[in-house]
Design a protein around this motif. Structure first.
Motif, short mmCIF file in Angstrom:
data_model
loop_
_atom_site.label_atom_id
_atom_site.label_comp_id
_atom_site.label_asym_id
_atom_site.label_seq_id
_atom_site.Cartn_x
_atom_site.Cartn_y
_atom_site.Cartn_z
N PHE A 26 3.95 1.90 -9.36
CA PHE A 26 4.85 3.11 -9.34
C PHE A 26 5.63 3.22 -7.89
CE2 PHE A 26 5.87 7.28 -8.78
CZ PHE A 26 6.30 7.95 -9.90
N MET A 27 4.76 3.23 -6.89
CA MET A 27 5.30 3.28 -5.37
C MET A 27 6.46 2.24 -5.22
SD MET A 27 3.86 5.91 -4.19
CE MET A 27 4.31 5.88 -2.44
N ALA A 28 6.17 1.23 -5.60
CA ALA A 28 7.41 0.00 -5.65
C ALA A 28 8.52 0.36 -6.18
CB ALA A 28 6.70 -1.34 -5.96
N ASP A 29 8.30 1.00 -7.50
CA ASP A 29 9.56 1.27 -8.42
C ASP A 29 10.38 2.54 -7.39
OD1 ASP A 29 9.28 -0.37 -10.28
OD2 ASP A 29 7.96 1.05 -11.45
N MET A 30 9.71 3.12 -6.54
CA MET A 30 10.34 3.99 -5.94
C MET A 30 10.97 3.71 -4.58
SD MET A 30 10.08 6.92 -7.58
CE MET A 30 10.45 8.19 -6.55
N GLY A 31 10.76 2.20 -4.31
CA GLY A 31 11.33 1.62 -3.22
C GLY A 31 10.37 1.65 -2.09
N CYS A 32 9.01 1.88 -2.24
CA CYS A 32 8.05 1.94 -1.19
C CYS A 32 7.42 0.52 -1.04
CB CYS A 32 7.20 2.86 -1.56
SG CYS A 32 5.93 3.05 -0.07
N ASN A 33 7.52 0.07 0.08
CA ASN A 33 6.74 -1.12 0.67
C ASN A 33 5.11 -0.81 0.39
OD1 ASN A 33 9.24 -2.59 1.26
ND2 ASN A 33 8.93 -1.45 3.36
N VAL A 34 4.28 -1.95 -0.02
CA VAL A 34 2.87 -1.47 -0.14
C VAL A 34 2.13 -2.66 0.21
CG1 VAL A 34 3.34 -0.28 -2.41
CG2 VAL A 34 3.44 -2.57 -2.57
N ILE A 35 1.03 -2.27 0.94
CA ILE A 35 -0.01 -3.07 1.37
C ILE A 35 -1.22 -3.03 0.35
CG2 ILE A 35 -1.88 -3.52 3.27
CD1 ILE A 35 0.19 -1.93 5.17
N LEU A 36 -1.59 -4.03 -0.43
CA LEU A 36 -2.51 -3.80 -1.30
C LEU A 36 -3.88 -4.33 -0.75
CD1 LEU A 36 -0.34 -6.12 -3.88
CD2 LEU A 36 -0.38 -3.47 -3.63
N HIS A 37 -4.66 -3.48 -0.79
CA HIS A 37 -6.19 -3.71 -0.52
C HIS A 37 -7.07 -4.37 -1.66
CE1 HIS A 37 -10.46 -2.56 -0.97
NE2 HIS A 37 -10.51 -3.34 0.28
N CYS A 38 -7.50 -5.16 -1.32
CA CYS A 38 -8.50 -5.84 -2.79
C CYS A 38 -9.57 -6.55 -1.79
CB CYS A 38 -7.76 -6.75 -3.47
SG CYS A 38 -6.96 -8.19 -2.49
N ARG A 39 -10.75 -7.06 -2.80
CA ARG A 39 -11.92 -7.75 -2.27
C ARG A 39 -11.52 -9.30 -2.07
NH1 ARG A 39 -16.88 -5.91 -5.39
NH2 ARG A 39 -18.00 -7.00 -3.96
N ASN A 40 -10.31 -9.80 -2.85
CA ASN A 40 -10.11 -11.25 -2.87
C ASN A 40 -8.56 -11.50 -3.03
OD1 ASN A 40 -9.56 -13.77 -3.97
ND2 ASN A 40 -11.71 -13.81 -5.06
N ARG A 48 7.23 -7.90 -5.37
CA ARG A 48 8.38 -8.35 -4.56
C ARG A 48 9.79 -8.38 -5.43
NH1 ARG A 48 4.30 -12.01 -2.65
NH2 ARG A 48 3.68 -11.23 -0.59
N ALA A 49 9.51 -8.86 -6.52
CA ALA A 49 10.73 -8.90 -7.55
C ALA A 49 11.52 -7.28 -7.84
CB ALA A 49 10.19 -9.39 -8.82
N LYS A 50 10.70 -6.43 -7.45
CA LYS A 50 11.36 -5.27 -7.35
C LYS A 50 12.22 -4.94 -6.05
CE LYS A 50 7.38 -3.24 -10.15
NZ LYS A 50 8.41 -2.91 -11.40
N GLY A 51 12.19 -5.72 -5.14
CA GLY A 51 13.03 -5.41 -4.02
C GLY A 51 12.32 -4.82 -2.74
N VAL A 52 10.95 -4.62 -2.83
CA VAL A 52 10.36 -4.14 -1.75
C VAL A 52 9.36 -5.36 -1.05
CG1 VAL A 52 10.23 -1.97 -2.63
CG2 VAL A 52 8.38 -3.55 -3.33
N ASP A 53 8.85 -4.98 0.18
CA ASP A 53 8.05 -5.73 0.77
C ASP A 53 6.60 -5.70 0.26
OD1 ASP A 53 7.19 -7.91 2.35
OD2 ASP A 53 7.75 -6.96 4.22
N VAL A 54 5.84 -6.56 0.47
CA VAL A 54 4.34 -6.61 -0.04
C VAL A 54 3.35 -7.25 0.99
CG1 VAL A 54 2.52 -7.10 -1.69
CG2 VAL A 54 4.98 -6.53 -2.33
N LYS A 55 2.33 -6.70 1.51
CA LYS A 55 1.30 -7.32 2.18
C LYS A 55 0.14 -7.27 1.54
CE LYS A 55 4.14 -8.10 5.78
NZ LYS A 55 4.60 -9.57 5.92
N ALA A 56 -0.98 -8.21 1.63
CA ALA A 56 -2.17 -8.03 0.81
C ALA A 56 -3.26 -8.06 1.91
CB ALA A 56 -2.37 -9.07 -0.10
N VAL A 57 -4.33 -7.28 1.81
CA VAL A 57 -5.35 -7.28 2.78
C VAL A 57 -6.79 -7.23 2.19
CG1 VAL A 57 -4.07 -6.51 4.82
CG2 VAL A 57 -5.22 -4.84 3.14
#
Length: 243
Positions: free
Chosen positions: A25-39, A51-60
């Motif tokens: 949802f946030m990406a659809d609104m043009g927001c870059n996202v940092i995805l927290h996960c365990r793996n 990323r295909a939505k045109g925003v930047d993504v990081k994962a931690v």
């Protein structure tokens, strides 16, 4: 309504359930996202789709039950040179249902408080000073409407504690453009909520996110996501302003 385009949002527990829906949802609104996960493998495909939505993504990664791991995650985000504007503390941990509630082990409380209270607040304490300095920030801490249920005492107590510290901290943010609020998704069919929950994860959107988009400089509220089910974001924000 806050324009989140080109801003950065950290979403904990982003690899599944409501966290995953929130990330898209946030990406659809043009927001870059940092995805927290365990793996990291658990968000690899997801990151490519976002990323295909045109925003930047990081994962931690971080184990939210380990404060050193949470601190290291925060420092890793700092090292990326990212200005974090939005925090969605979505991830949570629920101990199994204790039928014999008088036999509830103290360990239930310890584990629940570490993940559900201490971890999100450590994240808040790490990043909110920068938000205050810059004059903008949005934090949404995920709570629970669970009540009158001693069978899940550790979980409910940890969420009540999160409510308390969030509301207290919100009193210091009141009237500023750094807003911290709470969101209760309702009982949803997620890994945490189980298959018998009455609500779909999709019903929690956009309700769990209104705190990220409001622009009224009010903090310390609890938004009950099911009150906004099937609404557009714009409709939800109108209703949320009257909370």
């Amino acid at each position: 309504m806050v324009d989140v385009k080109n801003r950065w949002a950290l979403i904990t527990g982003a690899n599944r359930g409501i966290g995953k829906l929130s990330a898209y949802f946030m990406a659809d609104m043009g927001c870059n996202v940092i995805l927290h996960c365990r793996n990291l493998d658990s968000v690899a495909v997801m990151a490519d789709e976002i990323r295909a939505k045109g925003v930047d993504v990081k994962a931690v990664t971080a184990e939210l039950g380990d404060m050193a791991s949470v601190k290291a995650m925060c420092e890793e985000i700092d090292s990326m040179g990212i200005t974090l504007d939005i925090i969605l503390n979505n991830a949570g941990f629920q101990i199994g249902y204790r039928t014999e509630y008088f036999d509830t082990p103290i360990d239930d409380y310890e584990k629940s408080f570490i993940v559900n209270t201490m971890a999100p607040m450590l994240i808040c304490y790490h990043f909110m000073p920068g938000m205050v300095e810059r004059g903008f920030g949005r934090v949404v801490n995920t709570t629970s409407g669970i009540a009158l249920d001693p069978h899940q005492a550790g979980y409910s107590a940890s969420k009540a504690a999160l409510d308390k510290v969030t509301i207290d901290l919100g009193s210091k943010m009141e009237g500023t453009d750094v807003m911290i609020n709470l969101a209760d998704p309702g009982w949803c069919r997620t890994d945490l909520g189980g298959p018998n929950a009455p609500n779909s994860p999709e019903s929690a959107i956009p309700g769990v996110l209104v705190g990220a988009f409001l622009d009224d400089k009010k903090s310390g509220r609890i938004f009950h996501a099911q009150d906004f089910a099937d609404m557009t974001l714009e409709e939800a924000l109108v209703k949320a302003e009257n909370y």
